[in-house]
Design an enzyme around this catalytic site. Sequence first.
Site, short mmCIF file in Angstrom:
data_model
loop_
_atom_site.label_atom_id
_atom_site.label_comp_id
_atom_site.label_asym_id
_atom_site.label_seq_id
_atom_site.Cartn_x
_atom_site.Cartn_y
_atom_site.Cartn_z
N MET A 147 -3.38 -53.45 -26.94
CA MET A 147 -4.06 -54.69 -26.55
C MET A 147 -5.43 -54.77 -27.22
O MET A 147 -6.28 -55.58 -26.82
CB MET A 147 -4.20 -54.78 -25.03
CG MET A 147 -2.85 -54.89 -24.34
SD MET A 147 -2.92 -55.72 -22.77
CE MET A 147 -4.03 -54.65 -21.88
N GLY A 148 -5.65 -53.95 -28.25
CA GLY A 148 -6.93 -54.00 -28.96
C GLY A 148 -8.03 -53.27 -28.21
O GLY A 148 -7.75 -52.44 -27.34
N ALA A 149 -9.29 -53.58 -28.58
CA ALA A 149 -10.44 -52.78 -28.13
C ALA A 149 -10.13 -51.31 -28.44
O ALA A 149 -10.22 -50.43 -27.58
CB ALA A 149 -10.74 -53.00 -26.64
N LEU A 150 -9.75 -51.08 -29.69
CA LEU A 150 -9.19 -49.78 -30.08
C LEU A 150 -10.22 -48.65 -29.94
O LEU A 150 -11.40 -48.83 -30.22
CB LEU A 150 -8.68 -49.85 -31.52
CG LEU A 150 -7.57 -50.88 -31.78
CD1 LEU A 150 -7.08 -50.78 -33.24
CD2 LEU A 150 -6.39 -50.72 -30.82
N HIS A 156 -6.04 -44.83 -29.00
CA HIS A 156 -5.21 -45.60 -29.92
C HIS A 156 -5.16 -44.92 -31.29
O HIS A 156 -4.10 -44.87 -31.94
CB HIS A 156 -5.78 -47.01 -30.10
CG HIS A 156 -5.86 -47.82 -28.84
ND1 HIS A 156 -7.05 -48.22 -28.30
CD2 HIS A 156 -4.89 -48.31 -28.02
CE1 HIS A 156 -6.83 -48.94 -27.20
NE2 HIS A 156 -5.52 -49.00 -27.00
N LYS A 170 -1.04 -41.56 -21.24
CA LYS A 170 -2.03 -42.15 -20.32
C LYS A 170 -1.37 -43.16 -19.39
O LYS A 170 -1.68 -43.22 -18.21
CB LYS A 170 -3.12 -42.80 -21.17
CG LYS A 170 -4.00 -43.79 -20.46
CD LYS A 170 -5.23 -43.12 -19.97
CE LYS A 170 -6.13 -44.03 -19.18
NZ LYS A 170 -6.00 -45.46 -19.47
N SER A 183 -9.91 -48.60 -22.68
CA SER A 183 -10.68 -49.81 -23.02
C SER A 183 -11.48 -50.27 -21.81
O SER A 183 -12.55 -50.84 -21.94
CB SER A 183 -9.74 -50.94 -23.47
OG SER A 183 -8.88 -50.48 -24.48
#
Length: 282
Positions: free
Chosen positions: A31-34, A38, A151, A188
Site C-alpha cells: 500500500m506504499g509508504a515503503l 517492504h 508481519k 507504515s
Amino acid sequence: MQILRTVNELRHWSRALRSTPGNTIGLVPTMGALHAGHASLIRAARATCTHVAVSLFVNPTQFGPNEDYARYPRSFDADCALAEREGADVLFAPDVDELYPNGPESTFVEVPGLANRLDGASRPGHFRGVATVVAKLLIAAEPHRAIFGQKDAAQVAVLRRMVADLRLAAEIVVCPIVRDPDGLAVSSRNAYLSSSGRAQALTLSRTVGCIESLVAHGERRAGALAAAARQTFAAEPEVRIDYIVLVDWSTLLPVETAVPGTLFAVAAYVGSTRLIDNTILS
Ligand code: AMP
C-alpha cells in the site's frame, strides 16, 4: 524502472516476459509508504526471480468506514526511489477506478471462516478487501511468486487459502518481520505514533519476546501463555489489547497446546493507532 498505471500494461509486461523460457516474475503487493519491511520483500523477490513488480495501491475496500483510508500515508516519489533502489523492474500504481472499474462494491473474493478471524473479527470486511485486491493483482500480473510479510500473519493464512481454493498458480512466499533496533515491528502506521506512543508500542514486541522465551523454557499451555502475554500489557494501561491469540497458522483457530508452527499473534491500540505483531513458535 517502469511505472505502469493500467491493468493492461501490467498484463502485457508479464505476458511478454512469460513467453521467454527461464524468466520468472515476482510480485510484491504493497500500500506504499515503503519502509525497510517492504524493502526486504523486494530484495527477496529480486533474489529468487528474474523480474520484479511492486504494486502500490491504497486499497479502499480493506478499510472500514471509520478507519484511516483518507489519512493513510502516501509518499509516491520516495516509494519510487526505494522500489528502484531495491531492484524493482516495474512499479504498478493504478488509481481506484482502474482496479474497481464498476466501483468498490462490485465482484469480490470472500474466504469463508478465515476471513472472520483475528484482524477479520476486529475489522469486518477487511480480509474480503485484501483477498479481492490481491486476486486482481495475481490475475493481472500472473507472477510465479507473490511475496508477503509474516508481519501480517493472518493475511498470509487468508491469501494461502484463497490461492489454493482458486487454483491460482502463484507461489506465496513469506518473509520474516523486519524490526527497528528497539524491537518495534516496522510499519507504515508507526508514523502516526507520538514519541510517548512509540515507547508504549514496544509492549507488543516485548510481549512477543516474552512468549518466545516462555516457550523456549518449556511452557506449552496456550492459556498460560496468553495470560502471561496479557500480564505484560498490565504495565501499560494506555495500550488497549484488541486480541491476544495462539492459533493454528493455517486455520487461524485457537489451539490449547502450542506446537512448532503455532502462531502467537497480538493486536493492540496505542491511542487510535492499531498495531499488530506476532511470532511463529518453534
Ligand atoms: P502494507 O503496505 O502494509 O500493505 O504491506 C505490504 C507488505 O509488506 C505485506 O506483505 C506486509 O506483511 C509486508 N510488511 C509490512 N511490514 C513489514 C515488516 N515490518 N516486515 C516484513 N514485512 C512487512
